[in-house]
Design an enzyme around this catalytic site. Structure first.
Site, PDB file in Angstrom:
ATOM      1  N   SER A 140       0.852  -1.200   0.000  1.00 49.47           N
ATOM      2  CA  SER A 140       0.000   0.000   0.000  1.00 49.47           C
ATOM      3  C   SER A 140       0.883   1.244   0.000  1.00 49.47           C
ATOM      4  O   SER A 140       2.071   1.175   0.346  1.00 49.47           O
ATOM      5  CB  SER A 140      -0.855   0.009   1.274  1.00 49.47           C
ATOM      6  OG  SER A 140      -1.524   1.246   1.428  1.00 49.47           O
ATOM      7  N   TYR A 164      -1.699  -0.141  10.890  1.00 56.81           N
ATOM      8  CA  TYR A 164      -1.902  -0.542   9.485  1.00 56.81           C
ATOM      9  C   TYR A 164      -0.659  -0.183   8.672  1.00 56.81           C
ATOM     10  O   TYR A 164      -0.158  -1.014   7.894  1.00 56.81           O
ATOM     11  CB  TYR A 164      -3.144   0.128   8.907  1.00 56.81           C
ATOM     12  CG  TYR A 164      -3.376  -0.237   7.452  1.00 56.81           C
ATOM     13  CD1 TYR A 164      -3.696  -1.546   7.093  1.00 56.81           C
ATOM     14  CD2 TYR A 164      -3.254   0.709   6.437  1.00 56.81           C
ATOM     15  CE1 TYR A 164      -3.891  -1.901   5.751  1.00 56.81           C
ATOM     16  CE2 TYR A 164      -3.443   0.362   5.101  1.00 56.81           C
ATOM     17  CZ  TYR A 164      -3.764  -0.942   4.763  1.00 56.81           C
ATOM     18  OH  TYR A 164      -3.945  -1.292   3.442  1.00 56.81           O
TER      19      TYR A 164
END
Ligand code: NDP
Ligand code: 8X3
Length: 253
Positions: free
Chosen positions: A141, A154
């Site tokens: 990501s 995250y």
């Protein structure tokens, strides 16, 4: 064509879009996820449309026994013909200051995004090594390239994915196995609905005022990368909506 692509998290979003694009191009599929109904529907839909073989495996990537048993249940023909692994299953749960974080949310992210990716990779890599070819895609990501406020755990989990992509590439080079790290920015899938625990208004607001990526954008990129000649590897790709310059800078109208 006997070739198989093994996709984790194929029940929605990027994984499901990858299943479609590989099916359209005559690849056989091994599709995994926890939602059996979604897997069954996808299998039915794709085998009706395309002359391909589809195997579904329903398991939780956080449970190493489930991962091993599921992958062990594949036929020798399937094991021998896996050429691509797409480590896509993952999630964010919650977004907020570290001191307010919930241990359960942290464990879900770390166990899914890092440990789950490792369990699946450990089970599949021996088949790729035996074939002395293959391609692993790790879906990281922009959160694995940058850290943003409230993204703490995250972001840490996706930085770990980024590091694992680099490490896998080094360790597997002598087996002619390619490793590609994919780092998308904001894409409208079920991601935000999961992150914000089913609160639709907050999830929708993430994509308000700009055109986000869609799952097909990521799938098309992965398919392109997977189809470069054997001597070419695209190691790492950051794929953003045009309206997103960094993890936190958006042009919204
Ligand atoms: P979705 O929520 O639409 O899809 C996530 C997929 O992961 C689902 O198929 C889900 O299947 C699977 N999954 C989640 N937890 C588990 C588990 N414990 N065991 C097995 N499968 C699991 O989101 P996306 O398609 O957007 O996300 C795919 C990947 O892309 C994730 O790794 C995410 O972090 C990453 N990403 C997403 C971005 C975005 O903006 N959307 C941007 C950058 C990266 P099921 O629930 O059936 O188990
Ligand atoms: C998902 C993108 O920016 O919400 O990985 O972390 S972001």
């Amino acid at each position: 064509m006997n070739k198989y692509v093994f996709i984790t998290g194929a029940t929605s979003g990027f994984g499901e879009a990858c299943a479609h694009i590989f099916a359209e191009n005559n690849w056989n599929l091994i599709l995994t996820g926890r939602r059996k109904d979604n897997l069954d529907n996808l299998e039915k839909n794709l085998t009706q449309k395309y002359a391909i073989k589809v195997q579904t495996l329903c398991f939780d990537v956080r449970n190493n026994d489930e991962v091993m048993n599921a992958i062990d249940s594949l036929s020798q023909e399937q094991k021998n013909n896996i050429e691509i692994l797409i480590n896509n299953a993952g999630l964010a749960v919650g977004r907020g200051p570290i001191e307010d974080g919930l241990i359960d949310d942290w464990e879900r992210m770390i166990d899914t995004n890092i440990k789950g990716l490792l369990y699946v990779s450990k089970a599949i890599i021996p088949f790729l090594k035996t074939n002395q070819k293959g391609h692993i895609f790790n879906i990281a990501s922009i959160a694995g390239k940058e850290v943003y406020p409230g993204g703490n755990v995250y972001c840490a989990s996706k930085h770990a994915v980024d590091a694992l992509s680099q490490g896998m590439r080094m360790d597997l080079i002598h087996d002619k196995i390619k490793v590609t790290n994919i780092a998308p920015g904001a894409a409208e899938t079920e991601f935000s609905l999961i992150r914000f625990k089913g609160i639709e208004a907050i999830a929708k607001d993430v994509y308000a005022g700009f055109e986000p990526l869609i799952a097909r954008d990521i799938a098309e990129t992965i398919y392109f990368v997977a189809n470069r000649p054997q001597h070419v590897t695209i190691n790492d790709l950051v794929i953003m909506p045009t309206a997103q310059a960094s993890a936190t800078i958006f042009h919204k109208e």
